[in-house]
Design a protein around this motif. Sequence first.
Motif, PDB file in Angstrom:
ATOM      1  N   ASP A  83      56.237  -2.344   4.658  1.00  0.00           N
ATOM      2  CA  ASP A  83      55.414  -2.189   5.858  1.00  0.00           C
ATOM      3  C   ASP A  83      53.968  -2.579   5.582  1.00  0.00           C
ATOM      4  OD1 ASP A  83      57.680  -1.295   7.165  1.00  0.00           O
ATOM      5  OD2 ASP A  83      57.143   0.837   6.986  1.00  0.00           O
ATOM      6  N   PHE A  84      53.464  -2.219   4.390  1.00  0.00           N
ATOM      7  CA  PHE A  84      52.099  -2.577   4.010  1.00  0.00           C
ATOM      8  C   PHE A  84      51.943  -4.093   3.945  1.00  0.00           C
ATOM      9  CE2 PHE A  84      49.158  -3.786   0.603  1.00  0.00           C
ATOM     10  CZ  PHE A  84      47.975  -3.275   1.105  1.00  0.00           C
ATOM     11  N   ILE A  85      52.879  -4.763   3.266  1.00  0.00           N
ATOM     12  CA  ILE A  85      52.799  -6.226   3.135  1.00  0.00           C
ATOM     13  C   ILE A  85      52.907  -6.886   4.502  1.00  0.00           C
ATOM     14  CG2 ILE A  85      53.907  -8.280   2.171  1.00  0.00           C
ATOM     15  CD1 ILE A  85      54.808  -6.481  -0.191  1.00  0.00           C
ATOM     16  N   ALA A  86      53.849  -6.419   5.329  1.00  0.00           N
ATOM     17  CA  ALA A  86      54.046  -7.008   6.656  1.00  0.00           C
ATOM     18  C   ALA A  86      52.822  -6.812   7.547  1.00  0.00           C
ATOM     19  CB  ALA A  86      55.280  -6.405   7.321  1.00  0.00           C
ATOM     20  N   GLY A  87      52.015  -5.808   7.273  1.00  0.00           N
ATOM     21  CA  GLY A  87      50.831  -5.525   8.074  1.00  0.00           C
ATOM     22  C   GLY A  87      49.581  -6.280   7.657  1.00  0.00           C
ATOM     23  N   LEU A  88      49.662  -7.076   6.601  1.00  0.00           N
ATOM     24  CA  LEU A  88      48.491  -7.840   6.158  1.00  0.00           C
ATOM     25  C   LEU A  88      48.165  -8.927   7.176  1.00  0.00           C
ATOM     26  CD1 LEU A  88      49.297  -8.207   2.352  1.00  0.00           C
ATOM     27  CD2 LEU A  88      47.660  -6.651   3.422  1.00  0.00           C
ATOM     28  N   GLU A  89      46.887  -9.193   7.340  1.00  0.00           N
ATOM     29  CA  GLU A  89      46.448 -10.172   8.328  1.00  0.00           C
ATOM     30  C   GLU A  89      46.225 -11.547   7.713  1.00  0.00           C
ATOM     31  OE1 GLU A  89      42.916  -8.781  10.183  1.00  0.00           O
ATOM     32  OE2 GLU A  89      43.862  -7.001  11.015  1.00  0.00           O
ATOM     33  N   LYS A  90      46.308 -12.544   8.575  1.00  0.00           N
ATOM     34  CA  LYS A  90      45.973 -13.917   8.190  1.00  0.00           C
ATOM     35  C   LYS A  90      44.568 -13.924   7.593  1.00  0.00           C
ATOM     36  CE  LYS A  90      45.108 -18.436  10.217  1.00  0.00           C
ATOM     37  NZ  LYS A  90      45.183 -19.262  11.433  1.00  0.00           N
ATOM     38  N   GLY A  91      44.395 -14.646   6.485  1.00  0.00           N
ATOM     39  CA  GLY A  91      43.086 -14.739   5.851  1.00  0.00           C
ATOM     40  C   GLY A  91      42.868 -13.742   4.731  1.00  0.00           C
ATOM     41  N   THR A  92      43.783 -12.792   4.530  1.00  0.00           N
ATOM     42  CA  THR A  92      43.660 -11.822   3.454  1.00  0.00           C
ATOM     43  C   THR A  92      43.797 -12.529   2.116  1.00  0.00           C
ATOM     44  OG1 THR A  92      44.599 -10.068   4.836  1.00  0.00           O
ATOM     45  CG2 THR A  92      44.642  -9.707   2.470  1.00  0.00           C
ATOM     46  N   LEU A  93      42.883 -12.250   1.179  1.00  0.00           N
ATOM     47  CA  LEU A  93      42.924 -12.843  -0.156  1.00  0.00           C
ATOM     48  C   LEU A  93      43.924 -12.050  -0.999  1.00  0.00           C
ATOM     49  CD1 LEU A  93      41.706 -14.983  -2.079  1.00  0.00           C
ATOM     50  CD2 LEU A  93      40.037 -13.241  -2.754  1.00  0.00           C
ATOM     51  N   VAL A  94      44.942 -12.739  -1.540  1.00  0.00           N
ATOM     52  CA  VAL A  94      45.994 -12.066  -2.292  1.00  0.00           C
ATOM     53  C   VAL A  94      46.200 -12.708  -3.658  1.00  0.00           C
ATOM     54  CG1 VAL A  94      47.265 -11.226  -0.273  1.00  0.00           C
ATOM     55  CG2 VAL A  94      47.792 -13.484  -1.210  1.00  0.00           C
ATOM     56  N   TYR A  95      46.723 -11.904  -4.559  1.00  0.00           N
ATOM     57  CA  TYR A  95      47.173 -12.340  -5.886  1.00  0.00           C
ATOM     58  C   TYR A  95      48.686 -12.184  -5.871  1.00  0.00           C
ATOM     59  CZ  TYR A  95      48.227 -11.918 -10.878  1.00  0.00           C
ATOM     60  OH  TYR A  95      48.754 -12.079 -12.128  1.00  0.00           O
ATOM     61  N   VAL A  96      49.411 -13.268  -6.113  1.00  0.00           N
ATOM     62  CA  VAL A  96      50.872 -13.234  -6.081  1.00  0.00           C
ATOM     63  C   VAL A  96      51.426 -13.759  -7.392  1.00  0.00           C
ATOM     64  CG1 VAL A  96      52.949 -14.087  -4.917  1.00  0.00           C
ATOM     65  CG2 VAL A  96      50.891 -13.638  -3.589  1.00  0.00           C
ATOM     66  N   GLU A  97      52.345 -13.004  -7.994  1.00  0.00           N
ATOM     67  CA  GLU A  97      53.123 -13.471  -9.130  1.00  0.00           C
ATOM     68  C   GLU A  97      54.552 -13.606  -8.658  1.00  0.00           C
ATOM     69  OE1 GLU A  97      53.029 -10.949 -12.553  1.00  0.00           O
ATOM     70  OE2 GLU A  97      50.880 -11.191 -12.815  1.00  0.00           O
ATOM     71  N   GLY A  98      55.213 -14.667  -9.084  1.00  0.00           N
ATOM     72  CA  GLY A  98      56.592 -14.835  -8.677  1.00  0.00           C
ATOM     73  C   GLY A  98      57.332 -15.825  -9.534  1.00  0.00           C
ATOM     74  N   SER A  99      58.632 -15.880  -9.313  1.00  0.00           N
ATOM     75  CA  SER A  99      59.446 -16.882  -9.988  1.00  0.00           C
ATOM     76  C   SER A  99      59.489 -18.125  -9.107  1.00  0.00           C
ATOM     77  CB  SER A  99      60.848 -16.350 -10.264  1.00  0.00           C
ATOM     78  OG  SER A  99      61.476 -15.953  -9.067  1.00  0.00           O
ATOM     79  N   ALA A 100      59.519 -19.280  -9.729  1.00  0.00           N
ATOM     80  CA  ALA A 100      59.469 -20.537  -8.995  1.00  0.00           C
ATOM     81  C   ALA A 100      60.735 -21.342  -9.262  1.00  0.00           C
ATOM     82  CB  ALA A 100      58.248 -21.344  -9.421  1.00  0.00           C
ATOM     83  N   GLU A 101      61.188 -22.025  -8.218  1.00  0.00           N
ATOM     84  CA  GLU A 101      62.386 -22.846  -8.327  1.00  0.00           C
ATOM     85  C   GLU A 101      62.257 -24.048  -7.411  1.00  0.00           C
ATOM     86  OE1 GLU A 101      66.735 -22.177  -6.566  1.00  0.00           O
ATOM     87  OE2 GLU A 101      66.266 -20.778  -8.180  1.00  0.00           O
ATOM     88  N   MET A 102      62.652 -25.222  -7.909  1.00  0.00           N
ATOM     89  CA  MET A 102      62.647 -26.434  -7.092  1.00  0.00           C
ATOM     90  C   MET A 102      63.990 -26.558  -6.385  1.00  0.00           C
ATOM     91  SD  MET A 102      59.673 -27.770  -7.417  1.00  0.00           S
ATOM     92  CE  MET A 102      59.903 -29.329  -6.641  1.00  0.00           C
ATOM     93  N   ASN A 103      63.953 -26.778  -5.076  1.00  0.00           N
ATOM     94  CA  ASN A 103      65.167 -26.948  -4.283  1.00  0.00           C
ATOM     95  C   ASN A 103      65.148 -28.310  -3.617  1.00  0.00           C
ATOM     96  OD1 ASN A 103      66.227 -24.298  -4.704  1.00  0.00           O
ATOM     97  ND2 ASN A 103      64.658 -23.531  -3.329  1.00  0.00           N
ATOM     98  N   GLN A 104      66.302 -28.929  -3.557  1.00  0.00           N
ATOM     99  CA  GLN A 104      66.433 -30.207  -2.869  1.00  0.00           C
ATOM    100  C   GLN A 104      67.253 -29.996  -1.608  1.00  0.00           C
ATOM    101  OE1 GLN A 104      68.124 -32.897  -5.754  1.00  0.00           O
ATOM    102  NE2 GLN A 104      66.174 -33.160  -6.801  1.00  0.00           N
ATOM    103  N   TYR A 105      66.841 -30.681  -0.533  1.00  0.00           N
ATOM    104  CA  TYR A 105      67.549 -30.582   0.734  1.00  0.00           C
ATOM    105  C   TYR A 105      67.351 -31.872   1.515  1.00  0.00           C
ATOM    106  CZ  TYR A 105      62.969 -29.684   2.825  1.00  0.00           C
ATOM    107  OH  TYR A 105      61.663 -29.795   3.237  1.00  0.00           O
ATOM    108  N   THR A 106      68.074 -32.001   2.602  1.00  0.00           N
ATOM    109  CA  THR A 106      67.946 -33.155   3.478  1.00  0.00           C
ATOM    110  C   THR A 106      67.316 -32.679   4.779  1.00  0.00           C
ATOM    111  OG1 THR A 106      69.930 -34.109   2.495  1.00  0.00           O
ATOM    112  CG2 THR A 106      69.201 -35.031   4.584  1.00  0.00           C
ATOM    113  N   ASP A 107      66.236 -33.328   5.206  1.00  0.00           N
ATOM    114  CA  ASP A 107      65.550 -32.902   6.430  1.00  0.00           C
ATOM    115  C   ASP A 107      66.325 -33.350   7.666  1.00  0.00           C
ATOM    116  OD1 ASP A 107      64.940 -35.581   6.827  1.00  0.00           O
ATOM    117  OD2 ASP A 107      62.809 -35.359   6.446  1.00  0.00           O
TER     118      ASP A 107
END
Length: 132
Positions: A83-107
């Motif tokens: 609920d806290f994350i969902a309530g953040l407003e556009k423009g809020t400065l955030v620090y995010v750590e996450g796992s990254a993965e490359m995905n291929q798709y057809t548009d």
Amino acid sequence: MSAFLLRRALPVSARAFSTSSRASTFAKITLVGRLGDSPEVVPTSTGSEILRYNVATNSGPRDNQKTNWFRVTSFTPEGPQRDFIAGLEKGTLVYVEGSAEMNQYTDSEGKPRTALSIVQQRLDVLARKPKE
């Protein structure tokens, strides 16, 4: 003390790498940027819900700045933290750590595309949205 004694005082078995054959690989990304919009709760095909949001980062000199956009998904379970994350407003400065993965798709036009998917592991609010 002589150089010979100094060499013998250092531990011989100290190593900065692992010899384990079971080492797994992963990609980790750290972002510091502003939310491009408020995070939104999105239902999945399995009936659960996830959070999705965009983070914008800037680089380069002010007169020729480049903005990069990153799409982030969060599997934070229902509760106060989501609920806290969902309530953040556009423009809020955030620090995010996450796992990254490359995905291929057809548009929709049939062209092959590649996208970087980031799954949030940690999110910290650094500064609220600036007042206009």
